[in-house]
Scaffold this active site. Structure first.
Site, PDB file in Angstrom:
ATOM      1  CG  ASN A 210      -4.334 -10.462   2.066  1.00 31.54           C
ATOM      2  OD1 ASN A 210      -4.865  -9.393   1.852  1.00 31.54           O
ATOM      3  ND2 ASN A 210      -3.954 -11.276   1.081  1.00 31.54           N
ATOM      4  NE  ARG A 211      -5.647  -6.358   9.221  1.00 26.81           N
ATOM      5  CZ  ARG A 211      -5.631  -5.779  10.408  1.00 26.81           C
ATOM      6  NH1 ARG A 211      -5.574  -6.522  11.485  1.00 26.81           N
ATOM      7  NH2 ARG A 211      -5.652  -4.483  10.502  1.00 26.81           N
TER       8      ARG A 211
END
Ligand code: C5P
Length: 403
Positions: A210-211
């Site tokens: 994820n970011r």
């Protein structure tokens, strides 16, 4: 330049070379910086370097430019004084109110926040004389950072390294945003912070990720350490961030590894902050070899739910332990981000929940953050937009008041 006026004191230690990078960071983020080196600092870095990077004249003594009374004016007009590196000798002179050069004279006339970033050999840092001087400076409201541990000049290692210039710049910005952000109110406490995004392996080279940049968790760890806590930072994947000074960093990859590391670290901890972005699902099977392109039709990706670490920590909470969760929320047809945050706080059972409204470039991979801090006692505090360190300082206020 109209930005905040910063005096950058540089004392005479080998870490003085890092002050040039700190200076660069401060000017690039819009500060007007006047450098005040000691005479010995100029043995390490030339005045021309500081003059070129700051665009302002550099002098060490009080007898240059006398009609402008710089030994009084510079301190009076400053918004922030940062001394980096602060040597044992500089700390001693500051603690005892000496005014034998332009830097120490300015420290006496400054009424703004003062941040000392010490750098010296471990023996000098740990010496009772230095520790007493640090305590005296702190008792008068100055911020004296805990140094980092690691390699010192020569082959020896230990506490005494200058914190990363990026870290000093971040904490300098924090003091400009909020002068009382770094009290020693977590001294004697042990806290655990998780940060970053987990990576759930699919095969030896691929993962679901994820970011999350880890910046908010790192800021929480940094601020806690500088407020006196013993900090363990359990870090999953992050952007390239320097290790926070005086923080014990444990690196993990997947949610399962983070769970194990957290369960071990929280034993005996006074507070736990789960700011990591933990993957809710992982691939059900981990392929032993790299999945080949076109060798077969790809199997559909089958996922298994990961354990909810935060809920598990709440379930096993030790008496008096304060547990903080994070919620990145977007509004939808059912309600806004705050509405969803309230429901999550009830579901997770933690003491405090930081709610960030995300989407439109907010919160992820940027230096600033905003949101609400919800308490299980029904309290709701809006967290105004500011640095992630500022948000961290508000979280630790709430934690400290519950300990
Ligand atoms: O349910 P949601 O993922 O939105 O909750 C976010 C909070 O729960 C964060 O504090 C996060 O660190 C934690 N969390 C967790 N384990 C998971 C998923 C989230 O501890 N598997």
């Amino acid at each position: 330049m109209n930005g905040p006026r910063v005096l950058l004191g540089v004392a005479g230690g080998i870490a003085a070379y890092k002050s040039a990078e700190l200076l660069r960071r401060l000017t690039e983020s819009g500060h007007s910086v006047r450098v005040l080196p000691t005479a010995s600092a100029l043995e390490f870095v030339g005045a021309a370097t500081f003059e070129a990077l700051s665009g302002q004249p550099v002098q060490t003594g009080v007898f240059a430019d006398v009609p402008a009374v710089p030994h009084v004016k510079l301190g009076q007009e400053a918004d922030l004084v940062v001394v980096a590196p602060a040597t044992a000798d500089l700390l001693a002179r500051a603690a005892h109110g000496r005014a034998d050069d332009l830097l120490t004279a300015s420290l006496l006339t400054a009424r703004c926040p003062v941040l000392f970033a010490p750098a010296m050999h471990t023996e000098m840092w740990e010496h009772a004389a230095t520790q007493d001087n640090v305590a005296l400076l702190r008792s008068r409201g100055s911020v004296v950072l805990e140094p980092a541990s690691g390699r010192l000049t020569g082959k020896d290692t230990g506490p005494g390294r200058l914190p990363d210039p990026a870290e000093i710049a971040e904490l300098a910005r924090l003091l400009l945003e909020r002068p009382d952000a770094l009290p020693q109110d977590l001294a004697g406490r042990r806290v655990v912070v998780s940060a970053g995004g987990t990576r759930e392996p699919l095969d030896p080279v691929r993962f679901l990720g994820n970011r999350s940049s880890g910046r908010q968790g790192y800021a929480l760890a940094r601020v806690a350490a500088q407020r006196g806590a013993a900090v363990t930072l359990v870090a999953a994947h992050t952007a390239e961030l320097g290790d926070p000074a005086a923080v014990d960093v444990v690196r993990v990859g997947s949610a399962a590894q983070m769970r194990d590391a957290m369960l071990a670290a929280v034993k005996g901890a006074d507070a736990v902050v789960m700011s990591a972005a933990v993957a809710d699902f992982r691939p059900s099977a981990l392929a032993e070899h790299k999945i080949k392109k076109g060798s077969t039709d790809p199997d559909p990706l089958v996922l298994t739910k990961n354990p909810d670490i935060l809920r598990e920590l709440v379930g096993g909470r030790e008496p008096g332990q304060v547990i903080v969760g994070f919620a990145a929320e977007t509004g939808d047809a059912d309600g806004d981000a705050l509405h969803h945050g309230r429901a999550k706080l009830a579901r997770k059972g933690c003491d405090l929940l930081v709610v960030n409204a995300v989407g439109d470039g907010r919160a992820f991979e940027v230096p600033d953050n905003a949101g609400w801090l919800l308490g299980a006692d029904g309290s709701e505090v809006e967290l105004a937009n500011g640095s992630k360190a500022l948000l961290a300082s508000r979280v630790w206020d709430a934690v400290a008041s519950r300990l």
